[in-house]
Write a protein that holds these residues in place. Structure first.
Motif, short mmCIF file in Angstrom:
data_model
loop_
_atom_site.label_atom_id
_atom_site.label_comp_id
_atom_site.label_asym_id
_atom_site.label_seq_id
_atom_site.Cartn_x
_atom_site.Cartn_y
_atom_site.Cartn_z
N GLY A 22 0.45 -0.95 -0.46
CA GLY A 22 -0.32 -0.01 -0.43
C GLY A 22 0.59 1.62 0.03
O GLY A 22 0.32 2.09 -0.17
N TYR A 23 2.66 1.29 0.08
CA TYR A 23 3.03 2.51 0.00
C TYR A 23 4.34 1.48 -0.79
O TYR A 23 4.51 0.50 -1.15
N VAL A 24 5.38 2.44 -1.19
CA VAL A 24 5.94 2.66 -2.22
C VAL A 24 7.51 3.30 -0.52
O VAL A 24 6.65 4.81 -0.72
N SER A 25 8.34 2.67 -0.86
CA SER A 25 9.73 3.16 -0.15
C SER A 25 10.60 3.24 -0.67
O SER A 25 11.38 2.36 -1.48
N PRO A 26 11.75 4.16 -1.33
CA PRO A 26 13.07 3.94 -1.63
C PRO A 26 13.69 3.22 -0.93
O PRO A 26 14.57 1.34 -2.36
N VAL A 27 13.99 2.80 0.26
CA VAL A 27 14.84 1.72 0.87
C VAL A 27 14.11 0.30 0.17
O VAL A 27 14.84 -0.80 -0.99
N ASP A 28 12.29 0.06 0.40
CA ASP A 28 12.37 -1.38 0.20
C ASP A 28 12.43 -0.99 -1.78
O ASP A 28 12.53 -2.40 -2.54
N LEU A 29 12.56 -0.64 -2.23
CA LEU A 29 12.58 0.00 -3.95
C LEU A 29 13.80 -0.71 -4.56
O LEU A 29 13.90 -1.60 -5.30
N LEU A 30 14.48 0.10 -3.81
CA LEU A 30 16.08 -0.72 -3.93
C LEU A 30 16.71 -1.88 -3.39
O LEU A 30 17.09 -2.68 -4.67
N ILE A 31 15.65 -2.57 -2.43
CA ILE A 31 15.89 -4.36 -2.25
C ILE A 31 15.39 -4.76 -3.70
O ILE A 31 15.97 -6.07 -3.97
N LYS A 32 14.01 -4.31 -3.75
CA LYS A 32 13.70 -4.78 -4.57
C LYS A 32 14.10 -5.42 -6.47
O LYS A 32 14.15 -6.24 -7.13
N MET A 33 14.77 -4.21 -6.89
CA MET A 33 15.61 -4.11 -7.90
C MET A 33 17.07 -5.17 -7.27
O MET A 33 17.79 -4.42 -8.26
N ASP A 34 17.25 -4.79 -6.45
CA ASP A 34 18.34 -5.98 -6.25
C ASP A 34 19.57 -5.17 -6.26
O ASP A 34 20.63 -5.22 -6.62
N ARG A 35 19.64 -4.21 -5.71
CA ARG A 35 20.63 -2.94 -5.57
C ARG A 35 21.02 -2.77 -4.18
O ARG A 35 21.98 -2.27 -3.86
N LEU A 36 20.41 -3.26 -3.32
CA LEU A 36 20.52 -3.36 -2.22
C LEU A 36 20.08 -4.53 -1.51
O LEU A 36 19.77 -5.41 -2.20
N THR A 37 20.48 -5.72 -0.47
CA THR A 37 19.94 -6.47 0.57
C THR A 37 19.10 -6.32 1.95
O THR A 37 20.05 -4.90 2.67
N LYS A 38 18.34 -6.84 2.28
CA LYS A 38 17.97 -6.75 3.25
C LYS A 38 19.54 -7.04 4.53
O LYS A 38 18.88 -5.76 5.57
N LYS A 39 19.89 -7.43 4.49
CA LYS A 39 21.63 -7.21 5.19
C LYS A 39 21.94 -6.36 5.05
O LYS A 39 22.22 -5.40 6.51
N GLN A 40 22.26 -5.31 4.13
CA GLN A 40 22.65 -5.20 4.05
C GLN A 40 22.07 -3.24 5.20
O GLN A 40 22.69 -2.57 5.78
N VAL A 41 20.79 -3.59 4.81
CA VAL A 41 20.24 -2.19 5.18
C VAL A 41 19.86 -1.98 6.84
O VAL A 41 19.82 -1.44 7.49
#
Length: 130
Positions: A22-41
């Motif tokens: 129901g929302y989009v955050s840049p951090v979630d987007l970068l994870i979904k795009m494989d630009r970040l990992t959940k562990k890195q965040v």
């Protein structure tokens, strides 16, 4: 990844996140795009990484384009922008987290803005009449 490829990926991933959460955050987007990992965040949230861009895959120009495309997506979808404060997790003093090396307020704002689906008038009418 070309600018067009970035735009297609942002629209696709942002649509999925909007449907899921129901929302989009840049951090979630970068994870979904494989630009970040959940562990890195998580490591960043606990203060082990000084700023998020340090571990994000892609050059700064492409990251900036990704964030601009997310803003464009949010306008198109008529999402409400919501500034979010990211504070350090864990024990000790809670300090604000940085996204960029420079701490530029404009960039920090782009990273910390979540885009939220607003209830449509039709949904509100159905609830009040139902």
């Amino acid at each position: 990844m070309s600018r067009k490829d970035i735009e297609k990926k942002v629209y696709s991933c942002a649509s999925e996140l909007l449907h899921e959460k129901g929302y989009v955050s840049p951090v979630d987007l970068l994870i979904k795009m494989d630009r970040l990992t959940k562990k890195q965040v998580e490591e960043w949230r606990f203060g082990k990484i000084p700023y998020l861009e340090r571990v994000t895959i892609g050059n700064l120009s492409k990251l900036h384009h990704t964030l601009q495309t997310l803003e464009k997506f949010a306008r198109k979808e008529e999402l409400k922008s919501s500034k979010t404060v990211y504070m350090q997790w864990g024990k000790g003093a809670k300090r604000p987290l940085r996204f960029s090396k420079t701490g530029n307020p404009h960039m920090e704002g782009m990273y910390s803005t979540h885009y939220v689906r607003m209830k449509s008038e039709r949904q509100t009418d159905l609830k009040s009449n139902g």
